[in-house]
Design a protein around this motif. Structure first.
Motif, PDB file in Angstrom:
ATOM      1  N   GLY A  33       0.836  -1.205   0.000  1.00 29.11           N
ATOM      2  CA  GLY A  33       0.000   0.000   0.000  1.00 29.11           C
ATOM      3  C   GLY A  33       0.869   1.252   0.000  1.00 29.11           C
ATOM      4  N   ALA A  34       0.274   2.364  -0.432  1.00 27.00           N
ATOM      5  CA  ALA A  34       1.038   3.597  -0.660  1.00 27.00           C
ATOM      6  C   ALA A  34       1.689   4.135   0.613  1.00 27.00           C
ATOM      7  N   ASP A  35       0.983   4.081   1.727  1.00 28.13           N
ATOM      8  CA  ASP A  35       1.494   4.664   2.970  1.00 28.13           C
ATOM      9  C   ASP A  35       2.768   3.942   3.445  1.00 28.13           C
ATOM     10  N   VAL A  36       2.697   2.623   3.507  1.00 31.94           N
ATOM     11  CA  VAL A  36       3.864   1.844   3.949  1.00 31.94           C
ATOM     12  C   VAL A  36       4.999   1.988   2.935  1.00 31.94           C
ATOM     13  N   PHE A  37       4.650   2.026   1.649  1.00 36.31           N
ATOM     14  CA  PHE A  37       5.674   2.210   0.610  1.00 36.31           C
ATOM     15  C   PHE A  37       6.474   3.487   0.884  1.00 36.31           C
ATOM     16  N   VAL A  38       5.764   4.563   1.165  1.00 34.96           N
ATOM     17  CA  VAL A  38       6.439   5.848   1.387  1.00 34.96           C
ATOM     18  C   VAL A  38       7.305   5.789   2.649  1.00 34.96           C
ATOM     19  N   ARG A  39       6.755   5.196   3.711  1.00 38.74           N
ATOM     20  CA  ARG A  39       7.493   5.197   4.983  1.00 38.74           C
ATOM     21  C   ARG A  39       8.643   4.191   5.002  1.00 38.74           C
ATOM     22  N   GLU A  40       8.439   3.018   4.380  1.00 38.38           N
ATOM     23  CA  GLU A  40       9.439   1.950   4.540  1.00 38.38           C
ATOM     24  C   GLU A  40      10.308   1.684   3.313  1.00 38.38           C
ATOM     25  N   ARG A  41       9.833   2.028   2.135  1.00 41.62           N
ATOM     26  CA  ARG A  41      10.597   1.713   0.922  1.00 41.62           C
ATOM     27  C   ARG A  41      11.271   2.933   0.303  1.00 41.62           C
ATOM     28  N   MET A  42      10.610   4.074   0.365  1.00 43.82           N
ATOM     29  CA  MET A  42      11.176   5.270  -0.266  1.00 43.82           C
ATOM     30  C   MET A  42      12.505   5.719   0.350  1.00 43.82           C
ATOM     31  N   PRO A  43      12.687   5.612   1.686  1.00 41.07           N
ATOM     32  CA  PRO A  43      13.963   6.093   2.246  1.00 41.07           C
ATOM     33  C   PRO A  43      15.174   5.441   1.585  1.00 41.07           C
ATOM     34  N   PHE A  44      15.108   4.138   1.313  1.00 41.96           N
ATOM     35  CA  PHE A  44      16.233   3.479   0.637  1.00 41.96           C
ATOM     36  C   PHE A  44      16.331   3.936  -0.817  1.00 41.96           C
ATOM     37  N   LEU A  45      15.200   3.938  -1.508  1.00 41.84           N
ATOM     38  CA  LEU A  45      15.210   4.306  -2.940  1.00 41.84           C
ATOM     39  C   LEU A  45      15.812   5.702  -3.136  1.00 41.84           C
ATOM     40  N   ARG A  46      15.488   6.598  -2.195  1.00 39.92           N
ATOM     41  CA  ARG A  46      15.985   7.982  -2.255  1.00 39.92           C
ATOM     42  C   ARG A  46      17.517   8.047  -2.213  1.00 39.92           C
ATOM     43  N   THR A  47      18.116   7.130  -1.460  1.00 42.67           N
ATOM     44  CA  THR A  47      19.583   7.175  -1.301  1.00 42.67           C
ATOM     45  C   THR A  47      20.312   6.857  -2.609  1.00 42.67           C
ATOM     46  N   LEU A  48      19.621   6.227  -3.545  1.00 47.17           N
ATOM     47  CA  LEU A  48      20.288   5.783  -4.773  1.00 47.17           C
ATOM     48  C   LEU A  48      20.612   6.937  -5.717  1.00 47.17           C
ATOM     49  N   LYS A  49      19.842   8.016  -5.590  1.00 42.44           N
ATOM     50  CA  LYS A  49      20.064   9.210  -6.428  1.00 42.44           C
ATOM     51  C   LYS A  49      20.001   8.885  -7.919  1.00 42.44           C
ATOM     52  N   ILE A  50      19.118   7.967  -8.268  1.00 40.94           N
ATOM     53  CA  ILE A  50      18.832   7.706  -9.685  1.00 40.94           C
ATOM     54  C   ILE A  50      17.318   7.879  -9.854  1.00 40.94           C
ATOM     55  N   PRO A  51      16.836   8.076 -11.086  1.00 42.87           N
ATOM     56  CA  PRO A  51      15.400   8.289 -11.261  1.00 42.87           C
ATOM     57  C   PRO A  51      14.556   7.123 -10.734  1.00 42.87           C
ATOM     58  N   ILE A  52      13.561   7.478  -9.915  1.00 42.70           N
ATOM     59  CA  ILE A  52      12.637   6.481  -9.359  1.00 42.70           C
ATOM     60  C   ILE A  52      11.249   6.758  -9.936  1.00 42.70           C
ATOM     61  N   ILE A  53      10.759   5.775 -10.667  1.00 41.04           N
ATOM     62  CA  ILE A  53       9.420   5.886 -11.252  1.00 41.04           C
ATOM     63  C   ILE A  53       8.526   4.923 -10.472  1.00 41.04           C
ATOM     64  N   VAL A  54       7.480   5.460  -9.882  1.00 40.89           N
ATOM     65  CA  VAL A  54       6.602   4.595  -9.076  1.00 40.89           C
ATOM     66  C   VAL A  54       5.464   4.098  -9.965  1.00 40.89           C
ATOM     67  N   SER A  55       5.344   2.779 -10.033  1.00 42.14           N
ATOM     68  CA  SER A  55       4.228   2.179 -10.778  1.00 42.14           C
ATOM     69  C   SER A  55       2.993   2.243  -9.888  1.00 42.14           C
TER      70      SER A  55
END
Ligand SMILES: Cc1cc2nc3c(=O)[nH]c(=O)nc-3n(C[C@H](O)[C@H](O)[C@H](O)COP(=O)(O)O)c2cc1C
Length: 328
Positions: free
Chosen positions: A78-100
């Motif tokens: 779900g979107a809420d958990v995705f933002v809280r638990e998955r985005m912090p790691f994805l953000r560290t990569l500093k490459i384009p993140i496209i959310v499906s």
């Protein structure tokens, strides 16, 4: 010779045109120890819905000649958990993140994008249109169409007769334009190959305001166990992917290129640089690697390397010279 692999998708600047496809790379952390994630052109996350989803009953995957069939059923937190638990790691990569993203109605698509729009590190949205539009089914003014159960990358929890967004040019334009109003970020429509004229669907996406189209999602398919005479997958049907779909996907990219002027992301059975080049020559500005991630997680970076080699050998300095260069 200096080689330029950079390209643009709407507002997103890709350092190279090789991304990983939705549903085949989790939320990237799963691949952290297997591949240098920062070298990817970008990541398309597994499809996110507003509320969490458990997915389909097992078995969810079966191997087929030159491919695989899956019916995961869009399991996601779900979107809420995705933002809280998955985005912090994805953000560290500093490459384009496209959310499906996916919804069961125009409103649900709008809601999930509205929720994710202000989230730092989200560069764009890929709309997974392979899901039934429940509000269409319930509408008194529109006919009820019987849609088959939904395979990979598709919503299979609803065994209703609701029609899939991706199967109807009018619904595609409606949902894309509704979402367009909610986001300034790059908006991509992901198309299903289970249609008679995919170029028409791409045109509707462009009219709706999409910055790009991704194609293809999986083909609806079935495998039967001849002893039990039952479908192998818990969901009965699944989505076919892998090298077996590649020539069809290449043909579709080529057909779409003739109809629309927005960039195309080519997907379908890409296993190496030669395959990626076919898509680029057919007209894709970028490509996504899907099923190959399960066989060799390094595939995407091998492709980046292979592209460079090809360009050196052919004395091509800019990837854009290759895009759409097919001779007819
Ligand atoms: C196991 C699996 C799960 C997938 N999940 C999604 C998904 O969540 N969302 C989506 O848009 N596509 C999903 N897809 C489709 C892929 O992103 C891709 O469009 C398709 O598999 C064709 O590419 P390929 O032949 O390289 O795998 C999934 C594919 C597989 C094999």
């Amino acid at each position: 010779m200096k080689i330029n692999l950079a390209t643009n998708l709407g507002k997103i600047k890709l350092k190279n045109p090789i991304l990983v496809a939705s549903g085949t790379f989790g939320y990237a952390k799963e691949f952290e120890k297997l591949i240098d994630l920062k070298k990817l052109g970008g990541i398309v996350t597994k499809t996110i819905t507003l509320k969490p989803r458990l997915g389909n009953p097992p078995p969810r995957i079966v191997e087929t000649p030159s491919g695989m069939l899956n019916a995961i059923g869009l399991q996601n937190p779900g979107a809420d958990v995705f933002v809280r638990e998955r985005m912090p790691f994805l953000r560290t990569l500093k490459i384009p993140i496209i959310v499906s993203v996916m919804g069961h109605s125009v409103e649900e698509f709008v809601e999930v994008v509205k929720f994710l729009e202000p989230v730092a590190g989200v560069d764009g949205f890929e709309m997974n249109l392979s899901c039934p539009n429940v509000s269409y089914q319930n509408s008194a003014s529109t006919p009820k169409a019987s849609a088959p159960a939904c395979p990979a990358g598709r919503d299979s929890s609803l065994t209703s007769s609701a029609r899939m967004f991706a199967h109807d040019a009018g619904m595609i334009e409606e949902v894309v334009s509704a979402v367009r109003k909610e986001t300034k970020k790059t908006l991509i429509a992901k198309l299903s190959p289970d249609v008679s004229d995919i170029a028409q669907m791409a045109l509707s996406s462009e009219r709706g305001g999409a910055d790009a189209v991704s194609l293809i999602n999986t083909f609806m398919a079935m495998v039967i166990d001849i002893k039990t005479r039952r479908p192998v997958l818990g969901n009965k049907t699944g989505g076919l992917s892998g090298p077996c779909v590649r020539p069809i996907a290449v043909r579709m990219v080529w057909a779409v290129r003739k109809k629309v002027s927005i960039p195309i992301m080519g997907i379908g059975g890409i296993m190496g640089a030669k395959d990626a080049l076919e898509f680029l020559i057919a007209g894709a500005s970028a490509i996504q690697v899907g099923t190959a991630n399960f066989i060799n997680p390094q595939t995407s970076l091998d492709i980046v390397y292979g592209l460079r080699n090809f360009m050196q050998q052919e004395r091509i300095s800019d990837i854009k010279e290759i895009v759409g260069s097919v001779k007819e």
